[in-house]
Write an enzyme that holds these catalytic residues in place. Sequence first.
Site, PDB file in Angstrom:
ATOM      1  N   THR A  79      -3.510 -24.967 -17.487  1.00  0.00           N
ATOM      2  CA  THR A  79      -4.321 -25.462 -16.372  1.00  0.00           C
ATOM      3  C   THR A  79      -4.090 -24.654 -15.107  1.00  0.00           C
ATOM      4  O   THR A  79      -5.044 -24.277 -14.418  1.00  0.00           O
ATOM      5  CB  THR A  79      -4.031 -26.954 -16.121  1.00  0.00           C
ATOM      6  OG1 THR A  79      -4.360 -27.702 -17.293  1.00  0.00           O
ATOM      7  CG2 THR A  79      -4.849 -27.476 -14.949  1.00  0.00           C
ATOM      8  N   LYS A 129      -0.108 -25.186  -4.071  1.00  0.00           N
ATOM      9  CA  LYS A 129       0.936 -26.027  -4.695  1.00  0.00           C
ATOM     10  C   LYS A 129       0.566 -26.384  -6.131  1.00  0.00           C
ATOM     11  O   LYS A 129       0.480 -27.555  -6.512  1.00  0.00           O
ATOM     12  CB  LYS A 129       1.181 -27.304  -3.891  1.00  0.00           C
ATOM     13  CG  LYS A 129       1.700 -27.072  -2.475  1.00  0.00           C
ATOM     14  CD  LYS A 129       2.015 -28.398  -1.787  1.00  0.00           C
ATOM     15  CE  LYS A 129       2.518 -28.193  -0.376  1.00  0.00           C
ATOM     16  NZ  LYS A 129       1.441 -27.811   0.556  1.00  0.00           N
ATOM     17  N   PHE A 130       0.370 -25.351  -6.954  1.00  0.00           N
ATOM     18  CA  PHE A 130       0.059 -25.588  -8.356  1.00  0.00           C
ATOM     19  C   PHE A 130       1.110 -26.498  -8.977  1.00  0.00           C
ATOM     20  O   PHE A 130       2.311 -26.276  -8.793  1.00  0.00           O
ATOM     21  CB  PHE A 130       0.009 -24.265  -9.119  1.00  0.00           C
ATOM     22  CG  PHE A 130      -1.099 -23.346  -8.679  1.00  0.00           C
ATOM     23  CD1 PHE A 130      -2.417 -23.616  -8.994  1.00  0.00           C
ATOM     24  CD2 PHE A 130      -0.814 -22.209  -7.945  1.00  0.00           C
ATOM     25  CE1 PHE A 130      -3.440 -22.768  -8.595  1.00  0.00           C
ATOM     26  CE2 PHE A 130      -1.825 -21.353  -7.552  1.00  0.00           C
ATOM     27  CZ  PHE A 130      -3.147 -21.637  -7.870  1.00  0.00           C
ATOM     28  N   GLY A 168       0.863 -25.206 -18.028  1.00  0.00           N
ATOM     29  CA  GLY A 168       0.632 -23.778 -17.862  1.00  0.00           C
ATOM     30  C   GLY A 168      -0.805 -23.343 -17.973  1.00  0.00           C
ATOM     31  O   GLY A 168      -1.307 -22.579 -17.136  1.00  0.00           O
TER      32      GLY A 168
END
Length: 383
Positions: free
Chosen positions: A112, A105-106, A110
């Site tokens: 990171t 669940k990023f 962007g």
Amino acid sequence: MCATRDRHPTFKASFAERANNASHPLANYLLRLMELKKSNLCLSADVTSARELLTLADRIGPSIVVLKTHYDLVAGWDYHPQTGTGAKLGALARKHGFLIFEDRKFGDIGSTVQLQYTAGTARIIDWAHIVNVNMVPGKAAVTALQQAAARWRSRVNYEVRTSVSVGTPVSDSFDENGEEVDEQSTLAPASASKDLPPSSYRGEHNNGRKGSIVSITTLTQSFEPVDSPRFANSIAEGDELVYAGIEEPPWERGLLILAQMSSEGNFMTREYTQACVEAAREHNDFVMGFISQETLNSQPTDAFISMTPGCQLPPEGDEEDGEVAGDGLGQQYNTPAKLVGLCGSDIIIVGRGILKAASPQVEAERYRRKAWKAYLNRIGQHT
């Protein structure tokens, strides 16, 4: 739940038919795998030890097409790229025929999420075929993950071999007076010696000390083509079995967008879900589907796979479509018949319903049969 809408063509199409029309390589593979194994079951392996995770993957693997992991829950996760936990999961995935889905669940900026995906101790991209993203940060997170996957994909067919040797020169490297012998000078023509200062001159500038070499370090690197996806995940035990009837998974990675949740009171509004669908359409060569409570295919060109958590069966012997209580922590459950048969979900995600059973293997087969039956009923192939 299951908003009323005109049925999309994918609702009635078989997985084999949809595979023929799937442009995403990993979606094509997964749909064919589902048809081959007669399974649309994903196991949510929410366990806390590496040994338990690998044991579950081996025992439940024959019943599933996707294994969902949370690597950060697992104590004793071995991060070694060739022999670690990810590599061993990869070997089991090939053996039993399933894909690995890291439920990360990023949800960050962007740059990171790119690092979380491709770097760090876990290097998720190396062993997880599928990951997912929370769209709260916006579409830029999807773009960033796609770029990271493309860079990884461009290099993955090459194995970097590095050779390092360290040692002291052997006796053959010196002449009888103990001076170092230059192999190139000994092989050069006689005329080349005119360019060198006389030995007496060289001796004067050495202050009477003989030249010596403590050690020699040689570093060489070569990029060698590797055709099999197996190389990066091969393990020391040599378990290279591949599930019969289908090739190994493609190199391409896939993304699922978290569009809807099964938890009570979540903040994923209709507007948020629609934004997820729009992002998927804009990145349909990377996004293969959604985590959702229903199919989200609506436009004629939509061909996304919907995977749905919050699935549970009543106890054996009870009404198949009977009420299933929540867990008291906000999780709401529905049966495979509702999720697959009425809402158009393609894959059910089951965790505690299997993990807490007296026999997880037997219960996994029960879920597989019920979910597959619901799919067959949906497409009009009644059993």
